[in-house]
Design a protein around this motif. Sequence first.
Motif, PDB file in Angstrom:
ATOM      1  N   ALA A  29       0.840  -1.198   0.000  1.00  0.00           N
ATOM      2  CA  ALA A  29       0.000   0.000   0.000  1.00  0.00           C
ATOM      3  C   ALA A  29       0.876   1.249   0.000  1.00  0.00           C
ATOM      4  O   ALA A  29       0.575   2.229  -0.696  1.00  0.00           O
ATOM      5  CB  ALA A  29      -0.917   0.003   1.219  1.00  0.00           C
ATOM      6  N   ALA A  30       1.945   1.211   0.766  1.00  0.00           N
ATOM      7  CA  ALA A  30       2.849   2.356   0.817  1.00  0.00           C
ATOM      8  C   ALA A  30       3.493   2.598  -0.537  1.00  0.00           C
ATOM      9  O   ALA A  30       3.603   3.738  -0.985  1.00  0.00           O
ATOM     10  CB  ALA A  30       3.918   2.149   1.883  1.00  0.00           C
ATOM     11  N   SER A  31       3.893   1.516  -1.218  1.00  0.00           N
ATOM     12  CA  SER A  31       4.510   1.700  -2.532  1.00  0.00           C
ATOM     13  C   SER A  31       3.479   2.179  -3.549  1.00  0.00           C
ATOM     14  O   SER A  31       3.796   2.979  -4.427  1.00  0.00           O
ATOM     15  CB  SER A  31       5.203   0.428  -2.996  1.00  0.00           C
ATOM     16  N   LYS A  32       2.226   1.733  -3.409  1.00  0.00           N
ATOM     17  CA  LYS A  32       1.174   2.222  -4.302  1.00  0.00           C
ATOM     18  C   LYS A  32       0.902   3.704  -4.050  1.00  0.00           C
ATOM     19  O   LYS A  32       0.732   4.474  -4.992  1.00  0.00           O
ATOM     20  CB  LYS A  32      -0.113   1.404  -4.120  1.00  0.00           C
ATOM     21  N   ILE A  33       0.885   4.087  -2.767  1.00  0.00           N
ATOM     22  CA  ILE A  33       0.659   5.502  -2.421  1.00  0.00           C
ATOM     23  C   ILE A  33       1.808   6.347  -2.956  1.00  0.00           C
ATOM     24  O   ILE A  33       1.591   7.423  -3.514  1.00  0.00           O
ATOM     25  CB  ILE A  33       0.486   5.676  -0.899  1.00  0.00           C
ATOM     26  N   ASP A  34       3.039   5.860  -2.805  1.00  0.00           N
ATOM     27  CA  ASP A  34       4.195   6.582  -3.338  1.00  0.00           C
ATOM     28  C   ASP A  34       4.107   6.722  -4.852  1.00  0.00           C
ATOM     29  O   ASP A  34       4.433   7.775  -5.411  1.00  0.00           O
ATOM     30  CB  ASP A  34       5.504   5.880  -2.958  1.00  0.00           C
ATOM     31  N   ALA A  35       3.665   5.673  -5.499  1.00  0.00           N
ATOM     32  CA  ALA A  35       3.526   5.728  -6.954  1.00  0.00           C
ATOM     33  C   ALA A  35       2.467   6.750  -7.355  1.00  0.00           C
ATOM     34  O   ALA A  35       2.653   7.519  -8.308  1.00  0.00           O
ATOM     35  CB  ALA A  35       3.168   4.349  -7.495  1.00  0.00           C
ATOM     36  N   ILE A  36       1.347   6.773  -6.629  1.00  0.00           N
ATOM     37  CA  ILE A  36       0.290   7.750  -6.915  1.00  0.00           C
ATOM     38  C   ILE A  36       0.795   9.162  -6.659  1.00  0.00           C
ATOM     39  O   ILE A  36       0.566  10.077  -7.459  1.00  0.00           O
ATOM     40  CB  ILE A  36      -0.975   7.440  -6.079  1.00  0.00           C
ATOM     41  N   LYS A  37       1.490   9.352  -5.534  1.00  0.00           N
ATOM     42  CA  LYS A  37       2.064  10.684  -5.240  1.00  0.00           C
ATOM     43  C   LYS A  37       3.019  11.112  -6.338  1.00  0.00           C
ATOM     44  O   LYS A  37       3.010  12.260  -6.759  1.00  0.00           O
ATOM     45  CB  LYS A  37       2.814  10.673  -3.903  1.00  0.00           C
ATOM     46  N   GLN A  38       3.824  10.190  -6.801  1.00  0.00           N
ATOM     47  CA  GLN A  38       4.786  10.497  -7.855  1.00  0.00           C
ATOM     48  C   GLN A  38       4.058  10.896  -9.138  1.00  0.00           C
ATOM     49  O   GLN A  38       4.473  11.833  -9.809  1.00  0.00           O
ATOM     50  CB  GLN A  38       5.719   9.295  -8.093  1.00  0.00           C
ATOM     51  N   LEU A  39       2.962  10.181  -9.458  1.00  0.00           N
ATOM     52  CA  LEU A  39       2.195  10.521 -10.663  1.00  0.00           C
ATOM     53  C   LEU A  39       1.545  11.894 -10.555  1.00  0.00           C
ATOM     54  O   LEU A  39       1.565  12.693 -11.484  1.00  0.00           O
ATOM     55  CB  LEU A  39       1.115   9.463 -10.927  1.00  0.00           C
ATOM     56  N   ILE A  40       0.974  12.192  -9.386  1.00  0.00           N
ATOM     57  CA  ILE A  40       0.239  13.455  -9.211  1.00  0.00           C
ATOM     58  C   ILE A  40       1.198  14.627  -8.989  1.00  0.00           C
ATOM     59  O   ILE A  40       1.083  15.671  -9.628  1.00  0.00           O
ATOM     60  CB  ILE A  40      -0.751  13.346  -8.031  1.00  0.00           C
ATOM     61  N   PHE A  41       2.122  14.451  -8.072  1.00  0.00           N
ATOM     62  CA  PHE A  41       2.985  15.567  -7.656  1.00  0.00           C
ATOM     63  C   PHE A  41       4.420  15.443  -8.136  1.00  0.00           C
ATOM     64  O   PHE A  41       5.264  16.249  -7.756  1.00  0.00           O
ATOM     65  CB  PHE A  41       3.003  15.682  -6.128  1.00  0.00           C
ATOM     66  N   GLY A  42       4.736  14.466  -8.926  1.00  0.00           N
ATOM     67  CA  GLY A  42       6.114  14.170  -9.311  1.00  0.00           C
ATOM     68  C   GLY A  42       6.895  15.365  -9.797  1.00  0.00           C
ATOM     69  O   GLY A  42       7.988  15.650  -9.295  1.00  0.00           O
ATOM     70  N   GLU A  43       6.375  16.095 -10.770  1.00  0.00           N
ATOM     71  CA  GLU A  43       7.105  17.246 -11.300  1.00  0.00           C
ATOM     72  C   GLU A  43       7.231  18.352 -10.256  1.00  0.00           C
ATOM     73  O   GLU A  43       8.278  18.980 -10.140  1.00  0.00           O
ATOM     74  CB  GLU A  43       6.405  17.770 -12.553  1.00  0.00           C
ATOM     75  N   ASN A  44       6.146  18.580  -9.493  1.00  0.00           N
ATOM     76  CA  ASN A  44       6.183  19.625  -8.463  1.00  0.00           C
ATOM     77  C   ASN A  44       7.178  19.285  -7.359  1.00  0.00           C
ATOM     78  O   ASN A  44       7.930  20.145  -6.905  1.00  0.00           O
ATOM     79  CB  ASN A  44       4.798  19.840  -7.853  1.00  0.00           C
ATOM     80  N   ILE A  45       7.171  18.043  -6.945  1.00  0.00           N
ATOM     81  CA  ILE A  45       8.098  17.631  -5.878  1.00  0.00           C
ATOM     82  C   ILE A  45       9.538  17.778  -6.351  1.00  0.00           C
ATOM     83  O   ILE A  45      10.400  18.265  -5.619  1.00  0.00           O
ATOM     84  CB  ILE A  45       7.804  16.182  -5.421  1.00  0.00           C
ATOM     85  N   GLN A  46       9.816  17.388  -7.579  1.00  0.00           N
ATOM     86  CA  GLN A  46      11.170  17.533  -8.105  1.00  0.00           C
ATOM     87  C   GLN A  46      11.561  19.000  -8.201  1.00  0.00           C
ATOM     88  O   GLN A  46      12.695  19.375  -7.888  1.00  0.00           O
ATOM     89  CB  GLN A  46      11.276  16.859  -9.480  1.00  0.00           C
ATOM     90  N   ALA A  47      10.603  19.846  -8.609  1.00  0.00           N
ATOM     91  CA  ALA A  47      10.887  21.284  -8.688  1.00  0.00           C
ATOM     92  C   ALA A  47      11.149  21.848  -7.294  1.00  0.00           C
ATOM     93  O   ALA A  47      12.077  22.639  -7.104  1.00  0.00           O
ATOM     94  CB  ALA A  47       9.729  22.024  -9.355  1.00  0.00           C
ATOM     95  N   TYR A  48      10.324  21.438  -6.318  1.00  0.00           N
ATOM     96  CA  TYR A  48      10.530  21.910  -4.946  1.00  0.00           C
ATOM     97  C   TYR A  48      11.868  21.433  -4.407  1.00  0.00           C
ATOM     98  O   TYR A  48      12.595  22.190  -3.756  1.00  0.00           O
ATOM     99  CB  TYR A  48       9.402  21.444  -4.022  1.00  0.00           C
ATOM    100  N   ASP A  49      12.176  20.166  -4.644  1.00  0.00           N
ATOM    101  CA  ASP A  49      13.466  19.631  -4.191  1.00  0.00           C
ATOM    102  C   ASP A  49      14.620  20.410  -4.812  1.00  0.00           C
ATOM    103  O   ASP A  49      15.596  20.747  -4.133  1.00  0.00           O
ATOM    104  CB  ASP A  49      13.594  18.145  -4.541  1.00  0.00           C
TER     105      ASP A  49
END
Length: 116
Positions: free
Chosen positions: A16-36
Amino acid sequence: MKKNQTEEPIGNTSEAASKIDAIKQLIFGENIQAYDSEFEAVKNDILTKKQELEDLIDEVRKELLQNIDNLSTDINIRITNLENSFNDKAESLDEKKLDRKLLGELLMNLGEKISK
């Protein structure tokens, strides 16, 4: 069967955690990378500014110590000159000023010599 039930939630939790991480990556992936990326740039900028400030503090500290050393040397020279001047003046006064008792004795001797 109880063993399987207790083991399944652990396996399911990581799934479930890996699925949630995958969903987060799909939704926020570009934003998270930009923030990082922005956070990393800000972090590097702060570290650079910190180093610059530390270097400036070291430079100012060295200048202050040098100025204090120069001032100390100058004060010591002036004190030595003042002491020498004072000693010269004291010696000059000793030579110019005659002791009253000695002057009186000299005058009495002179008077005695004149009266003879």
